[in-house]
Design an enzyme around this catalytic site. Structure first.
Site, mmCIF file in Angstrom:
data_model
loop_
_atom_site.group_PDB
_atom_site.id
_atom_site.type_symbol
_atom_site.label_atom_id
_atom_site.label_comp_id
_atom_site.label_asym_id
_atom_site.label_seq_id
_atom_site.Cartn_x
_atom_site.Cartn_y
_atom_site.Cartn_z
ATOM 1 N N ARG A 11 10.346 -1.503 78.869
ATOM 2 C CA ARG A 11 10.665 -1.927 80.231
ATOM 3 C C ARG A 11 9.372 -2.078 81.038
ATOM 4 O O ARG A 11 9.186 -3.029 81.781
ATOM 5 C CB ARG A 11 11.578 -0.896 80.928
ATOM 6 C CG ARG A 11 12.979 -0.780 80.373
ATOM 7 C CD ARG A 11 13.799 -2.022 80.648
ATOM 8 N NE ARG A 11 13.878 -2.344 82.056
ATOM 9 C CZ ARG A 11 14.744 -1.810 82.932
ATOM 10 N NH1 ARG A 11 15.647 -0.949 82.519
ATOM 11 N NH2 ARG A 11 14.754 -2.172 84.208
ATOM 12 N N ASP A 69 26.604 -0.424 75.480
ATOM 13 C CA ASP A 69 26.299 0.027 76.845
ATOM 14 C C ASP A 69 27.485 0.878 77.294
ATOM 15 O O ASP A 69 28.541 0.887 76.648
ATOM 16 C CB ASP A 69 26.095 -1.200 77.754
ATOM 17 C CG ASP A 69 25.643 -0.842 79.175
ATOM 18 O OD1 ASP A 69 25.177 0.293 79.389
ATOM 19 O OD2 ASP A 69 25.777 -1.697 80.072
ATOM 20 N N CYS A 93 20.479 0.393 76.465
ATOM 21 C CA CYS A 93 19.636 0.308 77.669
ATOM 22 C C CYS A 93 19.438 1.666 78.329
ATOM 23 O O CYS A 93 18.471 1.855 79.064
ATOM 24 C CB CYS A 93 20.221 -0.697 78.655
ATOM 25 S SG CYS A 93 21.831 -0.246 79.318
HETATM 26 N N1 NVA Z 1 25.973 -1.549 82.649
HETATM 27 C C1 NVA Z 1 25.220 -0.456 83.208
HETATM 28 C C2 NVA Z 1 23.766 -0.625 82.928
HETATM 29 C C3 NVA Z 1 22.901 0.486 83.443
HETATM 30 C C4 NVA Z 1 21.444 0.274 83.183
HETATM 31 C C5 NVA Z 1 25.461 -0.378 84.710
HETATM 32 O O1 NVA Z 1 25.493 -1.418 85.362
HETATM 33 O O2 NVA Z 1 25.641 0.732 85.210
HETATM 34 N N1 CP Z 2 18.413 0.856 81.760
HETATM 35 C C1 CP Z 2 18.209 0.977 83.081
HETATM 36 O O1 CP Z 2 18.168 -0.004 83.844
HETATM 37 O O2 CP Z 2 18.033 2.255 83.480
HETATM 38 P P1 CP Z 2 18.029 2.809 84.981
HETATM 39 O O3 CP Z 2 19.446 2.621 85.518
HETATM 40 O O4 CP Z 2 17.661 4.255 84.855
HETATM 41 O O5 CP Z 2 17.046 2.045 85.798
#
Ligand code: NVA
Ligand code: CP
Length: 302
Positions: free
Chosen positions: A288, A220, A260
């Site tokens: 999703r 991530d 993700c």
């Molecule tokens: N760890 C990331 C996930 C985004 C879907 C965030 O919190 O920005």
């Molecule tokens: N992976 C995810 O939650 O993507 P978004 O931030 O675009 O919703």
């Protein structure tokens, strides 16, 4: 199951039930079989952070289920001007059949559930991202056939994704190995949970060690939403915590890669590995939709 607040709250049976329903709903959508389980129901979607996938998949999913989604930006709600969550929860419970919320503090989501009287779905907090991990588990099972004997390796920040993956993967029977720098480990609550799984859980600061024999590699971003000001510091701390060819060579030959999204190419993952596994990563993004539809049906259908 009354809410989806965090993976820690779900039993293994509940996770498997959601995944089975998600598979069924995916099949029905692909074959044009109507599935209006939430006809006439409304879902409020509160966003205190940006989103592409979560917003569009919840909104589309609710429509496909025969319901109506309302996008509620915190910029426009009184919550953004300081109206307490306790009051917002009690008011929205009078109009809506369910709420999806993306915010910073996990406590805000837990408070909505405590003070409101309708199902609450966590669409990401700083602590966890259960909707994403249900889609990840769905994708792993779809590609691998089952969870039996699989090892999931997470490389990078001990963040919301790491937290939910550790819990979700252990609960469905996978082994989990996580590589993160010492200052970026998951919180104690998650590590205490993971330790109850004995040698099925490993944490190290060596990505190479963590990736050995892995069947699924996941990473991530190094700076999550709200941490943009620390981006440069984090780039230094996470140098070496990258999914690249060298790391892939440690994993099993048929290992999958998930992310993700959004992804930062050449930071947490190379362009080459990302594109080599794009079919898995974009199936994960699609899932999703199906996984969240299953969650909404479980929580909101009569
Ligand atoms: N760890 C990331 C996930 C985004 C879907 C965030 O919190 O920005
Ligand atoms: N992976 C995810 O939650 O993507 P978004 O931030 O675009 O919703």
């Amino acid at each position: 199951m009354k809410h989806l607040l965090k993976m820690l709250d779900l039993s293994t049976e509940e996770i498997i039930e959601i995944l089975n329903l998600a598979d069924q709903l995916k099949y029905e959508l692909k074959h044009g079989i109507p599935h209006p389980h939430l006809k006439g129901k409304t879902l409020g979607m509160i966003f205190q952070k940006a989103s592409t996938r979560t917003r569009v998949s919840f909104e589309t999913g609710m429509y496909q289920l025969g319901g109506y989604p309302l996008f509620l930006s915190s910029n426009d709600l009184q919550i953004g001007r300081g109206e307490p969550v306790q009051d917002t929860a009690r008011v929205l419970s009078r109009y809506l059949d369910g709420i999806m919320i993306r915010t910073f503090e996990q406590k805000e989501v837990e408070d909505l559930a405590q003070y409101g009287s309708i199902p609450i779905i966590n669409g990401l907090t700083d602590f966890c991202h259960p909707c994403q991990v249900l889609a990840d588990l769905m994708t792993i099972r779809e590609f691998k056939g089952s969870f039996d004997g699989l090892k999931m390796c997470f490389i990078g920040d001990g963040n919301n994704m790491a937290n939910s993956l550790i819990v979700g993967c252990l609960k469905v029977g996978m082994s989990v190995s996580i590589a993160c720098p010492d200052d970026y480990q998951p919180p104690k609550e998650i590590l205490d949970f993971a330790k109850t799984y004995g040698d099925k859980f490993e944490m190290t600061n060596s990505p190479m060690q963590a990736a050995k024999g892995a069947d699924v590699l996941i990473t991530d971003v190094w700076a999550s939403m709200g941490q943009e000001g620390e981006a440069e510091k984090r780039k230094k701390a996470f140098a070496g915590y990258q999914i690249n060819d060298e790391l892939m060579a440690q994993a099993n030959a048929d290992a999958m890669v998930l992310h993700c999204l959004p992804a930062h190419r050449e930071e947490e993952i190379t362009e080459k590995v990302f594109e080599a596994h794009a079919n898995e990563i974009f199936e994960e993004a699609e899932n999703r939709l199906h996984a969240q539809k299953a969650v909404m049906v479980k929580l909101m259908a009569n």
